[in-house]
Design a protein around this motif. Structure first.
Motif, PDB file in Angstrom:
ATOM      1  N   GLY A 145       5.556   3.204   2.093  1.00  0.00           N
ATOM      2  CA  GLY A 145       6.574   3.512   3.094  1.00  0.00           C
ATOM      3  C   GLY A 145       6.763   2.489   4.190  1.00  0.00           C
ATOM      4  O   GLY A 145       7.408   2.785   5.201  1.00  0.00           O
ATOM      5  N   LEU A 146       6.201   1.279   4.039  1.00  0.00           N
ATOM      6  CA  LEU A 146       6.304   0.292   5.117  1.00  0.00           C
ATOM      7  C   LEU A 146       7.763   0.017   5.470  1.00  0.00           C
ATOM      8  O   LEU A 146       8.598  -0.183   4.582  1.00  0.00           O
ATOM      9  CB  LEU A 146       5.644  -1.027   4.714  1.00  0.00           C
ATOM     10  CG  LEU A 146       4.142  -1.001   4.437  1.00  0.00           C
ATOM     11  CD1 LEU A 146       3.652  -2.401   4.116  1.00  0.00           C
ATOM     12  CD2 LEU A 146       3.369  -0.433   5.617  1.00  0.00           C
ATOM     13  N   PRO A 147       8.097  -0.010   6.765  1.00  0.00           N
ATOM     14  CA  PRO A 147       9.459  -0.389   7.159  1.00  0.00           C
ATOM     15  C   PRO A 147       9.788  -1.793   6.671  1.00  0.00           C
ATOM     16  O   PRO A 147       8.895  -2.632   6.488  1.00  0.00           O
ATOM     17  CB  PRO A 147       9.410  -0.346   8.692  1.00  0.00           C
ATOM     18  CG  PRO A 147       8.245   0.523   9.028  1.00  0.00           C
ATOM     19  CD  PRO A 147       7.254   0.316   7.928  1.00  0.00           C
ATOM     20  N   GLN A 148      11.057  -2.052   6.482  1.00  0.00           N
ATOM     21  CA  GLN A 148      11.490  -3.366   6.010  1.00  0.00           C
ATOM     22  C   GLN A 148      11.154  -4.431   7.046  1.00  0.00           C
ATOM     23  O   GLN A 148      11.306  -4.221   8.252  1.00  0.00           O
ATOM     24  CB  GLN A 148      13.001  -3.338   5.755  1.00  0.00           C
ATOM     25  CG  GLN A 148      13.512  -4.550   5.015  1.00  0.00           C
ATOM     26  CD  GLN A 148      14.974  -4.375   4.612  1.00  0.00           C
ATOM     27  OE1 GLN A 148      15.531  -3.292   4.739  1.00  0.00           O
ATOM     28  NE2 GLN A 148      15.595  -5.433   4.127  1.00  0.00           N
ATOM     29  N   LEU A 149      10.681  -5.563   6.566  1.00  0.00           N
ATOM     30  CA  LEU A 149      10.403  -6.685   7.466  1.00  0.00           C
ATOM     31  C   LEU A 149      11.678  -7.086   8.187  1.00  0.00           C
ATOM     32  O   LEU A 149      12.748  -7.136   7.589  1.00  0.00           O
ATOM     33  CB  LEU A 149       9.870  -7.881   6.673  1.00  0.00           C
ATOM     34  CG  LEU A 149       8.442  -7.763   6.111  1.00  0.00           C
ATOM     35  CD1 LEU A 149       8.189  -8.861   5.096  1.00  0.00           C
ATOM     36  CD2 LEU A 149       7.418  -7.833   7.231  1.00  0.00           C
ATOM     37  N   GLY A 150      11.549  -7.360   9.478  1.00  0.00           N
ATOM     38  CA  GLY A 150      12.733  -7.751  10.231  1.00  0.00           C
ATOM     39  C   GLY A 150      12.375  -8.129  11.649  1.00  0.00           C
ATOM     40  O   GLY A 150      11.223  -7.977  12.086  1.00  0.00           O
ATOM     41  N   LEU A 151      13.373  -8.605  12.381  1.00  0.00           N
ATOM     42  CA  LEU A 151      13.156  -9.091  13.743  1.00  0.00           C
ATOM     43  C   LEU A 151      12.535  -8.017  14.632  1.00  0.00           C
ATOM     44  O   LEU A 151      11.525  -8.261  15.302  1.00  0.00           O
ATOM     45  CB  LEU A 151      14.487  -9.563  14.339  1.00  0.00           C
ATOM     46  CG  LEU A 151      14.459  -9.930  15.839  1.00  0.00           C
ATOM     47  CD1 LEU A 151      13.541 -11.122  16.084  1.00  0.00           C
ATOM     48  CD2 LEU A 151      15.868 -10.212  16.351  1.00  0.00           C
ATOM     49  N   GLU A 152      13.120  -6.832  14.653  1.00  0.00           N
ATOM     50  CA  GLU A 152      12.658  -5.812  15.597  1.00  0.00           C
ATOM     51  C   GLU A 152      11.245  -5.345  15.276  1.00  0.00           C
ATOM     52  O   GLU A 152      10.427  -5.146  16.175  1.00  0.00           O
ATOM     53  CB  GLU A 152      13.643  -4.637  15.633  1.00  0.00           C
ATOM     54  CG  GLU A 152      14.966  -5.021  16.283  1.00  0.00           C
ATOM     55  CD  GLU A 152      15.908  -3.843  16.483  1.00  0.00           C
ATOM     56  OE1 GLU A 152      15.573  -2.722  16.021  1.00  0.00           O
ATOM     57  OE2 GLU A 152      16.980  -4.038  17.085  1.00  0.00           O
ATOM     58  N   ARG A 153      10.946  -5.142  13.995  1.00  0.00           N
ATOM     59  CA  ARG A 153       9.588  -4.718  13.617  1.00  0.00           C
ATOM     60  C   ARG A 153       8.569  -5.798  13.990  1.00  0.00           C
ATOM     61  O   ARG A 153       7.448  -5.489  14.420  1.00  0.00           O
ATOM     62  CB  ARG A 153       9.522  -4.422  12.119  1.00  0.00           C
ATOM     63  CG  ARG A 153      10.107  -3.078  11.759  1.00  0.00           C
ATOM     64  CD  ARG A 153       9.223  -1.928  12.191  1.00  0.00           C
ATOM     65  NE  ARG A 153       9.981  -0.718  12.452  1.00  0.00           N
ATOM     66  CZ  ARG A 153       9.485   0.381  12.967  1.00  0.00           C
ATOM     67  NH1 ARG A 153       8.204   0.432  13.303  1.00  0.00           N
ATOM     68  NH2 ARG A 153      10.233   1.431  13.202  1.00  0.00           N
ATOM     69  N   ASN A 154       8.947  -7.048  13.847  1.00  0.00           N
ATOM     70  CA  ASN A 154       8.034  -8.131  14.224  1.00  0.00           C
ATOM     71  C   ASN A 154       7.881  -8.236  15.740  1.00  0.00           C
ATOM     72  O   ASN A 154       6.802  -8.584  16.241  1.00  0.00           O
ATOM     73  CB  ASN A 154       8.506  -9.459  13.635  1.00  0.00           C
ATOM     74  CG  ASN A 154       8.249  -9.540  12.136  1.00  0.00           C
ATOM     75  OD1 ASN A 154       7.334  -8.890  11.626  1.00  0.00           O
ATOM     76  ND2 ASN A 154       9.049 -10.310  11.427  1.00  0.00           N
ATOM     77  N   LEU A 155       8.950  -7.933  16.483  1.00  0.00           N
ATOM     78  CA  LEU A 155       8.841  -7.902  17.946  1.00  0.00           C
ATOM     79  C   LEU A 155       7.863  -6.814  18.385  1.00  0.00           C
ATOM     80  O   LEU A 155       7.055  -7.017  19.290  1.00  0.00           O
ATOM     81  CB  LEU A 155      10.219  -7.650  18.562  1.00  0.00           C
ATOM     82  CG  LEU A 155      11.221  -8.809  18.516  1.00  0.00           C
ATOM     83  CD1 LEU A 155      12.600  -8.334  18.970  1.00  0.00           C
ATOM     84  CD2 LEU A 155      10.748  -9.976  19.391  1.00  0.00           C
ATOM     85  N   ILE A 156       7.951  -5.644  17.729  1.00  0.00           N
ATOM     86  CA  ILE A 156       7.019  -4.549  18.035  1.00  0.00           C
ATOM     87  C   ILE A 156       5.588  -4.992  17.725  1.00  0.00           C
ATOM     88  O   ILE A 156       4.670  -4.774  18.521  1.00  0.00           O
ATOM     89  CB  ILE A 156       7.385  -3.291  17.212  1.00  0.00           C
ATOM     90  CG1 ILE A 156       8.754  -2.761  17.619  1.00  0.00           C
ATOM     91  CG2 ILE A 156       6.324  -2.202  17.394  1.00  0.00           C
ATOM     92  CD1 ILE A 156       9.313  -1.699  16.669  1.00  0.00           C
TER      93      ILE A 156
END
Length: 763
Positions: free
Chosen positions: A690-701
């Motif tokens: 269920g990992l969220p898709q890699l992306g800018l916002e998830r990496n910012l978090i």
């Protein structure tokens, strides 16, 4: 005998009292010719600075009025108390974006409010006459316009009593309902034959938390009966005088229904309590197209002339006011069902609604007074959803395209609007150059220059919109939408803190700027401040420390974990160590399809298969149906309408003669909040972690939480992903009689990190 009738006391602020009695006219489009709160405060201070030495400002006032065996404890705060040569004058200050020339003698509600304050001062200081002044300030120009009247104490007293008399039928009805409610609560017993294992413990913890005025974070397994275990002790707390209201907050319509059913069951056991369910405007609106202009909607035209009668009628006759009841009375009295439900909810004992009515700064219940909050408990169902919903609520985005459109639209028509739109558009042009080849820019502060330009844009937009009259022409809808977007952006800028980041992105449609909330905990905590207590509950508050951290728990707040009441024999858990990582999916697809076919062939029944994305679902579905065409399948579509969702769930019948296989998405509408008991569901497969898709916002978090000393990858990816898995798996065992197979497909489920996040009965 009337003289032996018990004397009641009612505490009320002046403003809601006069608004109830004097409000009239139409619902507007939502656009108001009044500046935002911060602007209003600045203007008040601007006027108050002109007062002489000895004049008073922000003066707290209170008095008592006795009528028909009720003592009305009136409270208020007047903007100014000015000493004149011939006596005292109350000054009531109002700010507006409209033209002062359009004001003819001042507004009835404003005069009424000021007269009450004058009466309270005159009575306290034993003065025979008072002067009353309304001061209106134009927000853009700071131009002033004043109206002044003189009243005798006899006139003020007569006016005050008349208003109270007009309010009395409403408050008498409220008091009568409260008596019936409290008597029924005292006699109410738990509405089931017995408590399920763990229910009594949860109910006791909820009651104690309310009593102590704390927060409780409760992880209670699916099927335990969390709804009744939180509602029953809260209702009992009303009967004990600890509470006056319950807000039951949900993220989905399905969980709202569970609360309605719980109250219906308690009512069948003798409870008399008034509940109002709030339904989104777009769902409940009677018109084909939503437009709140009185010219377009007969339910908005003259709404405030009819609303008091509608509320008295419904609250005098109904208890459980769901969507159908509200629509029935709205049609009877020809009022907007959405606004009607809001007005009724303030008077009800229980409000069942979405999270945003408490937490979202754009739509929260602005008329809730602090005294009312202190007597209200928040019951937050499926509280794991509040983390990402909180991020959405406290983030804001705005783009270039609309301002370029407005610039073109108003060229040569409205110079002020043209220049204001052009200035914002130019900001985005300059920002696009700054983004350069990376097509992106990131910074820590809120965009100060953009906010300043938007503030100027809003003031100009208000002037332009007011020139359209009470309504807004269809051709001006773009301006109205952009006005709201700008207001929201500024509202979030004022909440911006070290847990936010700002980023700009260049894309095909232009440039956007987003203030992104990486950690909503402090703002969620602030939004919930002032309420008596808050109960956050879910089957998947795991790990508890993460949700306490993300929702904003204090050290003094409680945590509770309740074990599953079901037997291990009811659930057959299988872990298939097959890689479902993006890079491996094509290579493992054939094996995955074989595993899924074997699962559904074991026994005839109903199955749900969950996938981490629509694309992955579609790929596997095509291979599955090609390999096993004889089985009946249904697929979750993107953006399904309410009827389609209901039809999907209705397919899962316990008497299906053939096997049914439903394909659905992890974290989607069928992965939580649905209740398929017995043979309506026999097996579930969860594909991936269920990992969220890699992306800018998830990496910012991730980077943000790494910087605070926490495991950023867990906070950004692992915990949110595993929550989706737990929710999907939790659809299977819903009662003591349910049995089924749960297949977890991914080699990572065998890792210690993921094993530690699983409930005991899954291990």
């Amino acid at each position: 005998m009337e003289e032996n009738k018990k004397i009641e006391q009612v505490r009320i602020s002046v403003r809601p009292l006069v608004e109830y009695v004097f409000r009239s006219g139409d619902i507007h489009t939502g656009f108001r010719a009044v500046t935002a709160l911060h602007e209003g405060t600045r203007i008040h201070q601007q006027v108050q600075r002109t007062y002489k030495e000895g004049d008073l400002k922000e003066v707290p006032l209170k008095t008592e009025v006795f009528y028909n065996n009720i003592i009305y404890l009136l409270e208020g705060r007047c903007d100014g108390l000015i000493y004149l040569e011939d006596g005292l004058m109350v000054d009531e200050i109002k700010s507006t974006s409209g033209h002062l020339a359009d004001l003819q003698g001042g507004h009835d509600i404003h005069w009424a409010q000021a007269q009450f304050y004058a009466y309270m001062v005159a009575k306290e200081q034993n003065i025979n006459h008072m002067q009353v002044q309304l001061t209106y300030i134009q927000a853009t120009t700071s131009e002033e316009k004043q109206f002044r009247r003189t009243y005798t104490i006899i006139e003020l007293e007569a006016f005050t009593l008349d208003v109270v008399k007009r309010y009395a039928p409403y408050i008498s009805m409220r008091l009568q309902n409260a008596h019936l409610r409290n008597e029924s609560i005292r006699a109410l017993t738990f509405p089931f034959d017995s408590y399920r294992e763990g229910q009594r413990k949860l109910a006791g913890a909820v009651y104690q938390t309310i009593k102590e005025g704390k927060k409780l974070f409760a992880k209670a397994p699916t099927g335990i009966g969390k709804t009744i275990s939180t509602l029953f002790p809260s209702v009992k707390a009303i009967g004990e005088g600890l509470l006056q209201q319950i807000f039951y907050l949900t993220a989905r319509t399905t969980t709202r229904t569970a609360a309605e059913q719980a109250f219906a069951r308690m009512e069948s056991k003798g409870l008399h309590i008034q509940t109002v369910t709030l339904t989104a405007k777009e769902k409940v609106c009677f018109q084909e197209e939503i437009s709140c202009r009185k010219e377009d909607c007969p339910f908005a035209d003259g709404y405030y002339d009819r609303i008091n009668g509608a509320i008295l009628d419904m609250l005098s006759q109904e208890t459980l006011m769901d969507r159908s009841v509200i629509e029935q009375y709205a049609r009877k009295h020809n009022v907007c069902p959405f606004e009607f439900s809001l007005d009724a909810a303030y008077a009800a004992d229980v409000m069942i609604c979405d999270y945003n009515y408490v937490y979202d700064p754009r739509v929260s219940l602005k008329r809730l007074f602090e005294e009312q909050k202190r007597q209200t408990v928040l019951l937050i169902d499926e509280a794991h959803n509040l983390v990402d919903r909180g991020r959405e609520m406290f983030s804001a985005v705005i783009g270039k395209a609309e301002f370029l459109q407005l610039q073109r639209q108003f060229k040569g028509i409205d110079a002020g609007m043209f220049e204001a739109s052009k200035a914002v558009n130019q900001y985005f042009i300059d920002l696009k150059k700054e983004c350069g080849e990376h097509r992106q820019k990131l910074w820590k502060e809120y965009p100060v220059k953009l906010v300043s330009l938007l503030e100027s844009f809003i003031l100009q937009a208000e002037t332009t919109l007011l020139q359209q009259g009470n309504g807004v022409a269809t051709s001006q809808q773009l301006l109205l939408d952009t006005y709201y977007a700008a207001q929201n952006f500024i509202r979030i800028a004022k909440l911006y803190n070290e847990r936010h980041v700002t980023y700009a992105e260049v894309h095909r449609n232009g440039v956007t700027v987003k203030m992104f909330c990486m950690d909503p905990s402090s703002l969620l905590s602030q939004a919930g401040k002032g309420f008596r207590a808050a109960i956050f509950f879910s089957a998947t508050l795991s790990p508890l420390h993460y949700y306490r951290d993300m929702i904003g728990a204090g050290e003094e707040d409680y945590s509770l974990t309740i074990a599953s009441p079901f037997h291990r024999e009811q659930l057959d858990v299988r872990i298939e160590p097959l890689s479902t990582r993006y890079r491996d999916r094509e290579n493992t697809k054939e094996t995955l399809v074989t595993l899924l076919i074997q699962l559904v062939q074991e026994r005839k029944g109903n199955y749900l298969l969950f996938f981490p994305s629509y694309q992955y679902l579609q790929d596997v579905y095509e291979s599955f149906t090609e390999a096993y065409p004889q089985v009946t399948t249904i697929v979750q579509g993107i953006g399904m309408a309410e009827e389609e969702r209901e039809a999907y769930l209705a397919s899962f019948q316990d008497d299906n003669t053939e096997t049914l296989v439903g394909f659905a998405v992890l974290g989607g509408i069928f992965a939580e909040g649905i209740d398929l008991q017995g043979d309506r569901l026999n097996g579930v497969a969860v594909v991936g972690v269920g990992l969220p898709q890699l992306g800018l916002e998830r990496n910012l978090i991730k980077d943000y939480f790494n910087s605070t000393g926490k495991n950023g990858y867990d906070y950004s990816y692992v915990y949110p992903g595993m929550n989706k898995v737990l929710q999907a798996g939790g659809r299977l065992i819903r009662s003591e009689q349910d049995t089924g197979v749960l297949m977890l497909v991914d080699d990572r489920f065998l890792q210690r990190q993921y094993q530690g996040l699983m409930p005991e009965e899954w291990k």
